[in-house]
Write an enzyme that holds these catalytic residues in place. Structure first.
Site, PDB file in Angstrom:
ATOM      1  N   GLY A  66      -5.695 -29.146  -2.949  1.00  0.00           N
ATOM      2  CA  GLY A  66      -5.569 -30.439  -2.282  1.00  0.00           C
ATOM      3  C   GLY A  66      -5.863 -31.619  -3.184  1.00  0.00           C
ATOM      4  O   GLY A  66      -5.356 -31.711  -4.300  1.00  0.00           O
ATOM      5  N   PHE A  89      11.344 -34.307 -22.643  1.00  0.00           N
ATOM      6  CA  PHE A  89      11.844 -35.522 -22.005  1.00  0.00           C
ATOM      7  C   PHE A  89      12.564 -36.370 -23.040  1.00  0.00           C
ATOM      8  O   PHE A  89      11.993 -36.717 -24.072  1.00  0.00           O
ATOM      9  CB  PHE A  89      10.682 -36.294 -21.383  1.00  0.00           C
ATOM     10  CG  PHE A  89      11.107 -37.386 -20.447  1.00  0.00           C
ATOM     11  CD1 PHE A  89      11.277 -37.130 -19.098  1.00  0.00           C
ATOM     12  CD2 PHE A  89      11.354 -38.672 -20.908  1.00  0.00           C
ATOM     13  CE1 PHE A  89      11.684 -38.126 -18.228  1.00  0.00           C
ATOM     14  CE2 PHE A  89      11.756 -39.669 -20.053  1.00  0.00           C
ATOM     15  CZ  PHE A  89      11.923 -39.398 -18.694  1.00  0.00           C
ATOM     16  N   LEU A 137      -5.576 -31.668  -6.927  1.00  0.00           N
ATOM     17  CA  LEU A 137      -6.224 -30.420  -7.336  1.00  0.00           C
ATOM     18  C   LEU A 137      -5.317 -29.213  -7.180  1.00  0.00           C
ATOM     19  O   LEU A 137      -5.779 -28.097  -6.978  1.00  0.00           O
ATOM     20  CB  LEU A 137      -7.501 -30.212  -6.504  1.00  0.00           C
ATOM     21  CG  LEU A 137      -8.473 -31.390  -6.452  1.00  0.00           C
ATOM     22  CD1 LEU A 137      -9.590 -31.103  -5.445  1.00  0.00           C
ATOM     23  CD2 LEU A 137      -9.052 -31.679  -7.831  1.00  0.00           C
ATOM     24  N   GLY A 138      -4.011 -29.416  -7.248  1.00  0.00           N
ATOM     25  CA  GLY A 138      -3.084 -28.303  -7.079  1.00  0.00           C
ATOM     26  C   GLY A 138      -3.189 -27.722  -5.673  1.00  0.00           C
ATOM     27  O   GLY A 138      -3.220 -28.448  -4.683  1.00  0.00           O
ATOM     28  N   PRO A 139      -3.288 -26.404  -5.556  1.00  0.00           N
ATOM     29  CA  PRO A 139      -3.347 -25.770  -4.231  1.00  0.00           C
ATOM     30  C   PRO A 139      -4.620 -26.095  -3.455  1.00  0.00           C
ATOM     31  O   PRO A 139      -4.697 -25.823  -2.258  1.00  0.00           O
ATOM     32  CB  PRO A 139      -3.258 -24.275  -4.548  1.00  0.00           C
ATOM     33  CG  PRO A 139      -3.720 -24.149  -5.961  1.00  0.00           C
ATOM     34  CD  PRO A 139      -3.266 -25.396  -6.646  1.00  0.00           C
ATOM     35  N   PHE A 171      15.076 -35.192 -18.091  1.00  0.00           N
ATOM     36  CA  PHE A 171      13.890 -34.324 -18.048  1.00  0.00           C
ATOM     37  C   PHE A 171      14.380 -32.882 -17.998  1.00  0.00           C
ATOM     38  O   PHE A 171      15.134 -32.505 -17.100  1.00  0.00           O
ATOM     39  CB  PHE A 171      13.045 -34.651 -16.819  1.00  0.00           C
ATOM     40  CG  PHE A 171      11.870 -33.740 -16.589  1.00  0.00           C
ATOM     41  CD1 PHE A 171      10.805 -33.714 -17.481  1.00  0.00           C
ATOM     42  CD2 PHE A 171      11.817 -32.912 -15.469  1.00  0.00           C
ATOM     43  CE1 PHE A 171       9.715 -32.875 -17.264  1.00  0.00           C
ATOM     44  CE2 PHE A 171      10.734 -32.079 -15.247  1.00  0.00           C
ATOM     45  CZ  PHE A 171       9.676 -32.065 -16.149  1.00  0.00           C
ATOM     46  N   SER A 218       9.612 -44.036 -15.014  1.00  0.00           N
ATOM     47  CA  SER A 218      10.825 -43.441 -15.563  1.00  0.00           C
ATOM     48  C   SER A 218      11.867 -43.229 -14.475  1.00  0.00           C
ATOM     49  O   SER A 218      11.557 -42.949 -13.319  1.00  0.00           O
ATOM     50  CB  SER A 218      10.500 -42.093 -16.217  1.00  0.00           C
ATOM     51  OG  SER A 218       9.985 -41.182 -15.256  1.00  0.00           O
ATOM     52  N   ASP A 246       4.505 -36.547  -7.400  1.00  0.00           N
ATOM     53  CA  ASP A 246       5.174 -37.789  -7.007  1.00  0.00           C
ATOM     54  C   ASP A 246       5.256 -37.895  -5.491  1.00  0.00           C
ATOM     55  O   ASP A 246       5.082 -38.983  -4.920  1.00  0.00           O
ATOM     56  CB  ASP A 246       6.576 -37.841  -7.604  1.00  0.00           C
ATOM     57  CG  ASP A 246       6.573 -37.915  -9.116  1.00  0.00           C
ATOM     58  OD1 ASP A 246       5.579 -38.422  -9.680  1.00  0.00           O
ATOM     59  OD2 ASP A 246       7.552 -37.471  -9.740  1.00  0.00           O
TER      60      ASP A 246
END
Length: 325
Positions: free
Chosen positions: A228, A116, A224-226, A102, A8, A257
């Site tokens: 890693g 979106f 995994l977010g915070p 967005f 996109s 991203d």
């Protein structure tokens, strides 16, 4: 290494809600939700999965190839990307639609509710990869990020038919795609990028176990977010990389991203998977410290200093040999 990033192209309208979404949602009334959130701020930024990834790669010194569809209002955005080393010659310009939008609201716990508008993105299904490969000489890797679902399926099928190595990154589109479409996107990918929730959703919707997915993809990369990132391969030990410490948490939009941009840059430099994931995590940290997906600055010395603090001097030396900003 010639890397084409399909996905996109959009502008981001980012808002902040000074409260918690969870406090406004009543479990017994979830079947008829009707809510409006009074937000404190509105930032209009450049976005879209593919440009976000390309921008990060360009900041690291690469020249990625952006593949997607935009409207006639893309002129200023194109100029911005061109200045940041992104090849925009393969962007399809719609004659009838605006560039996609967005709209995202983030609460104080960094939870997000978003919508979106596809706009010109619906024409991405008209893009064929072969002319792009002929224009640049060849394609070493095609990243298939969230996009018009028909475009994602077409790109995946063309990669298999023509023998292009590809990375599957279905992201938000998993919510609207069914079993067979998701299987088609994933099967044969050299890399599969997801977060934890998306990883579980793929398994649920396809009916494949995690082991069966590893039979169909080369490398499975799960953010995994915070905590890693985790990297899994059939018959190999799991690789885990922690996040670099952030100085503040401004906005999580675009963090995934940015990780992909850094990870792909590491691969292009010939680094191993662990080091590539460290580059991705460091770039993701820069993004979470700023509002907007392409508003961070990347300078060689500060980047390497923070990288060494997070992952050690030897790791920084490996990256230093390749980093051009």
């Amino acid at each position: 290494m010639r890397i084409a990033v399909t996905g996109s192209i959009a502008t981001d309208h980012l808002m902040t809600f000074p409260g918690r979404f969870a406090d406004q949602l009543l479990p017994e009334e979830l079947h008829r939700v009707s809510l409006s959130f009074l937000v404190d701020t509105l930032d209009v930024r450049r976005g879209g999965c593919a440009p976000n990834i390309c921008f990060g790669m360009g900041c690291l010194g690469l020249r990625p190839i952006l593949v997607g569809a935009a409207g006639a209002d893309f002129t200023d955005y194109r100029s911005w990307l061109d200045r940041h080393r992104v090849d925009t010659h393969s962007v399809h310009i719609s004659e009838t639609h605006h560039t996609a939008r967005f709209l995202c609201t983030t609460d104080e716990d960094h939870n997000q509710i978003a919508s979106f508008y596809t706009g010109a993105m619906s024409e991405a299904r008209e893009i064929e990869l072969r002319p792009i490969a002929e224009r640049v000489g060849s394609l070493d890797l095609v990243v298939i990020a969230a996009n018009d679902p028909e475009a994602m399926l077409r790109h995946s099928e063309e990669c298999r038919e023509r023998g292009y190595t590809f990375a599957a990154d279905p992201s938000q589109q998993l919510a609207r795609m069914g079993k067979h479409d998701i299987r088609s996107l994933v099967d044969g990918a050299a890399y599969l990028f997801t977060n934890e929730y998306e990883a579980a959703l793929i398994e649920e919707k396809t009916g494949w176990s995690s082991e069966e997915i590893l039979d169909r993809v080369g490398i499975r990369v799960t953010t995994l977010g915070p905590k890693g990132v985790r990297i899994d391969r059939r018959g190999e030990a799991t690789i885990r990389v922690e996040c670099a410490l952030e100085r503040k948490k401004a906005d999580p939009t675009g963090v995934g991203d940015a990780f992909r941009a850094g990870f792909l840059a590491g691969l292009a430099w010939g680094l191993d998977l662990e080091r590539s994931a460290q580059v991705g995590c460091m770039l993701a940290t820069l993004v979470i410290e700023t509002v907007g997906t392409q508003e961070y600055s990347l300078r060689r010395a500060p980047f390497l200093e923070r990288f060494a603090q997070a992952y050690g001097d030897a790791a920084a030396a490996d990256v230093s040999a390749h980093l051009t900003v």
